[in-house]
Write an enzyme that holds these catalytic residues in place. Structure first.
Site, PDB file in Angstrom:
ATOM      1  N   LYS A 113       3.728  -4.749  11.614  1.00  0.00           N
ATOM      2  CA  LYS A 113       4.535  -5.306  11.074  1.00  0.00           C
ATOM      3  C   LYS A 113       4.814  -6.349  11.193  1.00  0.00           C
ATOM      4  O   LYS A 113       5.077  -7.859  10.374  1.00  0.00           O
ATOM      5  CB  LYS A 113       5.391  -4.721   9.831  1.00  0.00           C
ATOM      6  N   LYS A 196      -4.438   0.884   4.706  1.00  0.00           N
ATOM      7  CA  LYS A 196      -4.243   1.715   3.718  1.00  0.00           C
ATOM      8  C   LYS A 196      -3.598   0.559   2.282  1.00  0.00           C
ATOM      9  O   LYS A 196      -3.580  -0.718   2.550  1.00  0.00           O
ATOM     10  CB  LYS A 196      -2.827   1.880   3.676  1.00  0.00           C
ATOM     11  N   LYS A 199       1.963  -1.862  -0.549  1.00  0.00           N
ATOM     12  CA  LYS A 199       3.285  -2.608  -1.788  1.00  0.00           C
ATOM     13  C   LYS A 199       2.791  -3.779  -1.146  1.00  0.00           C
ATOM     14  O   LYS A 199       2.924  -4.616  -2.104  1.00  0.00           O
ATOM     15  CB  LYS A 199       4.155  -2.363  -1.505  1.00  0.00           C
TER      16      LYS A 199
HETATM   17  N1  AQP Z   1      -1.823   4.705   0.502  1.00  0.00           N
HETATM   18  C1  AQP Z   1      -0.750   5.676   0.824  1.00  0.00           C
HETATM   19  N2  AQP Z   1      -1.203   6.785   1.043  1.00  0.00           N
HETATM   20  C2  AQP Z   1      -0.135   7.461   1.032  1.00  0.00           C
HETATM   21  N3  AQP Z   1       0.503   7.716   1.114  1.00  0.00           N
HETATM   22  C3  AQP Z   1       1.589   6.616   1.267  1.00  0.00           C
HETATM   23  N4  AQP Z   1       2.575   5.647   1.041  1.00  0.00           N
HETATM   24  C4  AQP Z   1       2.685   4.334   1.216  1.00  0.00           C
HETATM   25  N5  AQP Z   1       1.779   4.561   0.771  1.00  0.00           N
HETATM   26  C5  AQP Z   1       0.309   5.110   0.640  1.00  0.00           C
HETATM   27  C6  AQP Z   1       3.864   7.220   1.168  1.00  0.00           C
HETATM   28  O1  AQP Z   1       4.508   6.800  -0.323  1.00  0.00           O
HETATM   29  C7  AQP Z   1       5.615   7.163   1.124  1.00  0.00           C
HETATM   30  C8  AQP Z   1       6.863   5.961   0.315  1.00  0.00           C
HETATM   31  O2  AQP Z   1       6.216   4.821   0.990  1.00  0.00           O
HETATM   32  P1  AQP Z   1       7.216   3.359   1.248  1.00  0.00           P
HETATM   33  O3  AQP Z   1       7.431   2.562   0.556  1.00  0.00           O
HETATM   34  O4  AQP Z   1       8.502   4.216   1.772  1.00  0.00           O
HETATM   35  O5  AQP Z   1       6.948   2.983   2.201  1.00  0.00           O
HETATM   36  P2  AQP Z   1       5.014   2.170   3.203  1.00  0.00           P
HETATM   37  O6  AQP Z   1       5.269   4.197   3.902  1.00  0.00           O
HETATM   38  O7  AQP Z   1       5.526   1.276   3.873  1.00  0.00           O
HETATM   39  O8  AQP Z   1       4.443   2.338   1.938  1.00  0.00           O
HETATM   40  P3  AQP Z   1       3.778   0.844   1.603  1.00  0.00           P
HETATM   41  O9  AQP Z   1       3.451   0.722  -0.166  1.00  0.00           O
HETATM   42  O10 AQP Z   1       2.745   0.449   2.701  1.00  0.00           O
HETATM   43  O11 AQP Z   1       4.783  -0.303   1.563  1.00  0.00           O
HETATM   44  P4  AQP Z   1       5.193  -1.709   2.216  1.00  0.00           P
HETATM   45  O12 AQP Z   1       4.312  -2.190   1.712  1.00  0.00           O
HETATM   46  O13 AQP Z   1       6.467  -2.411   1.417  1.00  0.00           O
HETATM   47  O14 AQP Z   1       5.143  -1.445   3.792  1.00  0.00           O
HETATM   48  C9  AQP Z   1       5.517   7.799   2.655  1.00  0.00           C
HETATM   49  O15 AQP Z   1       5.865   8.390   1.468  1.00  0.00           O
HETATM   50  C10 AQP Z   1       3.978   7.153   2.442  1.00  0.00           C
HETATM   51  O16 AQP Z   1       4.028   7.677   3.253  1.00  0.00           O
END
Ligand code: AQP
Length: 337
Positions: A113, A196, A199
């Site tokens: 990040k 992955k 968001k």
């Molecule tokens: N692609 C994914 N596949 C399976 N699980 C996922 N999670 C996130 N992306 C995937 C799981 O969703 C929960 C909440 O995630 P988060 O909001 O805490 O942040 P993150 O893991 O960083 O998810 P994002 O979507 O990639 O958000 P951004 O882009 O904002 O960093 C967690 O349990 C995560 O494992």
């Protein structure tokens, strides 16, 4: 009763990866009856990346509505917003003081990040996993349902809990266990099967949002990257996109991948995509509809979150007080002997 904790950031609305990797399992644990479930919208974590007041507010409501629509029941689970419970930030500081910097330097999410311009990355992004440990340990939770991407952070939470216990000679914090389960623990981008679904991906076509209607889902699946091989089977190394879509199908259908491989062995990619679209719309449309209803009533969401925060504070505050006693902080107004 064992305590479960998990959180989600309001950096954007919820996508299919969040749903299949985490939230679906949150609902299962809630319905299991053996656990006390605590689910948190982690807005303080989102602040590491999101500096837009309006978006933070709107996303927080959207995530709350999505969690309720997915089946989180505030009568059974504690559902609240992180910044409503000061114990998270307070415990974060205590844990930061028992966490060696070397441990944080190994965190791959920070490296990804922060990118190349690491010197300009905010301190909050670096300290993020310590706050995550505080989120969990503020409730002395033992089970943390997450997607595969959070595995390393969960291992760090265990190390931090152990470090606190050792440094103060106590057996106070349990070592939390990650729960990473199901056919879709790591849902990949629709545009690139090696990244992955996230968001923060600038391309909306890379993910399915829980707000997407049937037409938008159909468009995204039609445009999803594919290959020209006949038949669909699971081979993430050589066919990442086909494997990702098959895993999504398996998770939505709640059927094993091996069984679906037999079914789709000779199916054309385009026909498989049609079947996947139908299934996805069938499973997600009711969630999207319920979510819109919740979103139309912000006062109701405010009430649910306020009640959740009160219940969360009732658990976390005494735990923080015990931590303060363990480290030797004076309690205001109480004379130590
Ligand atoms: N692609 C994914 N596949 C399976 N699980 C996922 N999670 C996130 N992306 C995937 C799981 O969703 C929960 C909440 O995630 P988060 O909001 O805490 O942040 P993150 O893991 O960083 O998810 P994002 O979507 O990639 O958000 P951004 O882009 O904002 O960093 C967690 O349990 C995560 O494992």
């Amino acid at each position: 009763m064992q305590r479960v904790f998990s959180g989600i950031q309001p950096t954007h609305g919820i996508h299919l990866g969040n749903y299949l990797g985490a939230i679906r399992h949150w609902v299962r644990l809630q319905e299991d009856g053996r656990y006390e479930c605590i689910y948190c919208i982690v807005d303080q974590h989102a602040l590491t990346a999101l500096h837009d007041r309006r978006a933070m507010t709107d996303n927080t409501y959207e995530v709350a509505a999505a969690l309720l629509a997915c089946g989180i029941d505030p009568a059974k689970s504690v559902l609240f917003v992180q910044s409503h419970v000061p114990a998270h930030a307070q415990l974060h500081w205590v844990l930061a003081c028992v966490t060696p910097i070397g441990w944080l330097n190994r965190m791959t999410q920070f490296k990804e990040k922060a990118g190349r311009d690491r010197e300009r990355a905010p301190l909050g992004l670096y300290a993020y996993p310590v706050l995550q440990a505080a989120d969990i340990l503020a409730y002395r939770a033992v089970l943390v349902p997450v997607g595969e991407d959070q595995k390393q952070h969960l291992e760090l939470s265990r190390d931090i809990a152990g470090s606190f216990n050792r440094k103060f000679g106590v057996d106070f914090f349990p070592l939390p266990e990650p729960l990473i389960t199901g056919e879709a623990t790591r849902v990949m981008s629709l545009r690139d099967g090696r990244r992955k679904m996230s968001k923060s991906d600038p391309s909306d076509m890379s993910r399915i949002n829980l707000t997407d209607d049937a037409d938008r889902i159909a468009l995204k699946i039609r445009r999803a990257k594919s290959d020209s091989i006949r038949g669909i089977w699971y081979d993430p190394e050589n066919r990442p996109e086909a494997s990702n879509l098959l895993a999504i199908y398996a998770a939505l259908a709640e059927r094993p991948v091996a069984e679906l491989e037999a079914e789709f062995r000779d199916t054309l990619f385009a026909d498989f995509k049609t079947r996947l679209t139908e299934l996805m719309v069938e499973k997600l449309a009711p969630i999207t509809r319920r979510m819109r209803e919740y979103l139309a009533d912000r006062p109701h969401l405010d009430r649910v979150l306020a009640e959740g925060a009160e219940r969360a504070r009732a658990i976390a505050t005494p735990i923080l007080e015990e931590v303060y006693d363990i480290v030797g902080f004076l309690r205001p107004g109480r004379r130590e002997t």
